[in-house]
Design an enzyme around this catalytic site. Structure first.
Site, PDB file in Angstrom:
ATOM      1  N   LYS B  59       0.806  -1.230   0.000  1.00  0.00           N
ATOM      2  CA  LYS B  59       0.000   0.000   0.000  1.00  0.00           C
ATOM      3  C   LYS B  59       0.838   1.280   0.000  1.00  0.00           C
ATOM      4  CE  LYS B  59      -4.194  -1.702   2.309  1.00  0.00           C
ATOM      5  NZ  LYS B  59      -4.927  -1.689   3.578  1.00  0.00           N
ATOM      6  N   ASP B 320      22.081  35.731   4.617  1.00  0.00           N
ATOM      7  CA  ASP B 320      23.187  34.844   4.978  1.00  0.00           C
ATOM      8  C   ASP B 320      22.843  33.410   4.550  1.00  0.00           C
ATOM      9  OD1 ASP B 320      21.227  34.321   6.811  1.00  0.00           O
ATOM     10  OD2 ASP B 320      22.531  34.371   8.560  1.00  0.00           O
TER      11      ASP B 320
END
Lengths: 337, 337, 337
Positions: B59, B320
């Site tokens: 599944k 940054d």
């Protein structure tokens, strides 16, 4: 001997060895030179003023926060860093601004920023120094070693009447984890440096950004971090400065958080608006009955000193050094409110 | 230079030393080979499927969890351990199951179980490897050293296009106390091992059994442990996966706990039922305004790169590396929701 | 082999190496001499009686607390320290007071007080020793080394049928930070000392005074410290004794806090009034279904032992040593309620 039991906290000046140590402590405490470095500087409300903003700097005399921080760091744009430095240098040099009754402080940029050394050189070359310097974003004991080395070098020809107090900031996950090691090194370095480590600020905004947390007014997401900061600070006999309450118009919420922080053991709180100061100061002020207790204790101590006695009991409690220092601190705080 | 101030988090590419470091970082980030090991694998919902249960394994393509873990450990009876191993080996070898869009993972048995080496030997000898391996009940840095040694040996002839990600579990009091040391060693070992330490799962059921705590839906008894796991994980730049919400039918309670965990800084949560996945994924998904911010930031970065510029500001913030990586992560997560 | 999966907590006696270790453990557990030092002493309610108060000491037989502590420390005025010592010595020597069904304990003064050695010398020279000794305000591993050295020396000619259990107190910020190191040393010293470290008491009043916190009934200000104490205690397999509920008339509040503490993993609680004992004992008693489970497990274990089998499963769980010990502890606790 009128020795008696002490509620929770006990001190036994029982055998002669302990009595001698205690007498030495009492004597040391009454010597003014050492008292200078030991006096308690209340920092119930800690307010930052950008070092680049002359208009706001001029308002300092009208501000009622205990601790006013002229800022080189987050409050100052990168393009204004040099302006901030020279403006703060000028203010200290000329004593143009009246800081009386306040802790005159400067916040440098962090060691990692690459800006700290220039900040220190310019600001610490003023003929009058700030009482306290703030070092943000301390990440490791090594940063404090670097800082101590630079400060020693810059101040080597200065004649300090009193050491500068150092307040460090913990603002990241790794800094929080290393906080005991950072404080231990800070206390060690204090012995042989122009500074004395005096407090920790919990910089919760950067901390939340670092750990990916979402700030709420209730700050439940910070319950561990806040209480841990208090524990580490107090283990090293340092002040602990609590988080900012962002919503500066919500004074009720501020009151709740301030009282919660004071209840946890914080000694003060960062504020971002002058309107927050009275609420914060009230929460971090000693209650009247505590002030009275402190006044009576110090009076009793002084009488015993005059009589040449050492250890003594007060209201059924054996008085030890931490208790006497605590009483003095309370009186100093009370005299500000 | 259009440098500007940054809200809380600042980055100063001010002096030339820092600018150079930053430029190097930007260049490194744009190199695809290194990007492979740095790409963010979202694990908002982490679902275990017993390796011994072929019906459930089949599944997997219909499951929507980000991270699917084929389990050798707690979900597999002792008498089925060998079955689980060979079934998982077979699935990987034949690529019989479609994991596209999901993190294909395997959970080994713990080092202490005496079963881990056999798990590793069989599963890591498949011609296709899982993207991520999970190591439960990590008790010490030494266990990670053992694990790294075995993995290196088993994979010595493999040609890895990308390192396997390693997720470790902290599930006992002593493991929690040693978590910083465990993570430090894990990050060090990552440099020279076929794995890269990528996250920590807080295994709260075993933890509660170990400390004798009683689980509640509100999980107040775990407030320290959960927040500590986040702090340690983030100090080492790792993902932090939150506790299972046991009552799988109570989706409202699940929502509250998921949002609380996301607010604390967790990056994902374990689920025990496919029905829990949508609620959990929603709680750990970035909000639309954050996705937009991230998309704009990455676009601006790419334009600057093309123009050959290094550091730059974006919406008044100096950009940054952590911020850019954060933006990329957000986009990767958003592309899954 | 009927090996089966275990819910959360797994133990794999799978390969022969592990099976051998496990068999050795089982054998060791069934040896009565070692069992003596391993038997579980329930301390759900821990009540202090001042060693200087003969009236209260005489009431001990009527008290229902599991653990009765004859106190030399905070409950005794400095001027009464010698009285307390000799009274406790006398009680132990003459076995004048019936402690049957209770943990007969003595609390010494702290190592730092300068009084501990005299306490130990006088009290440990009685011909009958207390089952348990309590050491308050433990600040460092070094204090435990000092304590172990003194105890060894004082008891060098005694023939102990069983080691004395040692309960240590954490009552300050620095003690809390060093608690893992203190416990590690305590466990090491237990191997070669007349004591076996058995538990930690969280002394919250002194702790709050030390960190400047204000106690509330809800104790939110202590959430980190309480949960941390449990984590450290359990990492070293020690009992964890929770804070005092000050308002001794408020039994509803006491119930809430006791159940909260039990839910966090504490094994018992300090009480300051005999009226608190029933509420506290109820909160820290195992629930009936747990007692039944434990009784069945121990029965199954004994049957397997008789049949000469080692590892076995019980109700689908592989039984490991901690689980068996836990079952025995539950039965011992249940036999007291």
């Amino acid at each position: 001997m009128p020795f008696d039991m002490i509620g929770g906290r006990t001190f036994y000046a029982y055998n002669s060895h302990f009595k001698n140590i205690m007498l030495k402590c009492f004597r040391k405490l009454s010597t003014s030179s050492s008292l200078m470095d030991k006096r308690y500087i209340p920092r119930r409300a800690v307010l930052y003023v950008p070092g680049s903003d002359e208009r706001k700097l001029k308002k300092i005399p009208s501000l009622s926060a205990d601790c006013i921080v002229m800022d080189c760091e987050d409050g100052v744009a990168l393009s204004k860093k040099e302006d901030a430095r020279s403006t703060i240098h000028q203010i200290l040099q000329s004593q143009a601004i009246d800081f009386s009754g306040k802790d005159c402080s400067v916040r440098f940029n962090s060691v990692d920023s690459g800006l700290c050394e220039d900040d220190m050189k310019e600001i610490l070359s003023a003929s009058h120094l700030p009482a306290t310097v703030h070092l943000p974003k301390v990440e490791s004991p090594q940063q404090l070693e670097w800082f101590a080395g630079k400060m020693k070098d810059i101040l080597k020809n200065s004649n300090l009447s009193e050491k500068l107090r150092l307040i460090i900031f913990t603002e990241s996950a790794s800094s929080l984890l290393d906080l005991p090691a950072i404080c231990r090194r800070g206390v060690e370095l204090s012995k042989d440096s122009p500074f004395k480590l005096d407090g920790i600020v919990f910089g919760s905004d950067d901390y939340c950004a670092d750990i990916g947390a979402t700030r709420t007014n209730e700050a439940k997401e910070l319950s561990f971090a806040r209480q841990y900061v208090v524990t580490v600070a107090k283990a090293f006999k340092l002040q602990a400065i609590d988080i900012v309450y962002i919503n500066y118009k919500d004074l009720d919420g501020l009151k709740v958080q301030s009282e919660e922080g004071a209840g946890m053991g914080f000694t003060g709180k960062q504020v971002i608006h002058p309107g927050q100061v009275p609420v914060v100061q009230a929460a971090f002020s000693p209650r009247p009955e505590k002030v009275e207790w402190a006044a009576d204790l110090v009076k009793a101590f002084e009488e015993h000193q005059r009589a040449g006695k050492g250890a003594f009991t007060f209201r059924g409690h054996m008085i030890d050094m931490p208790l006497l220092l605590q009483a003095r601190n309370i009186l100093q705080m009370a005299s500000h409110s």
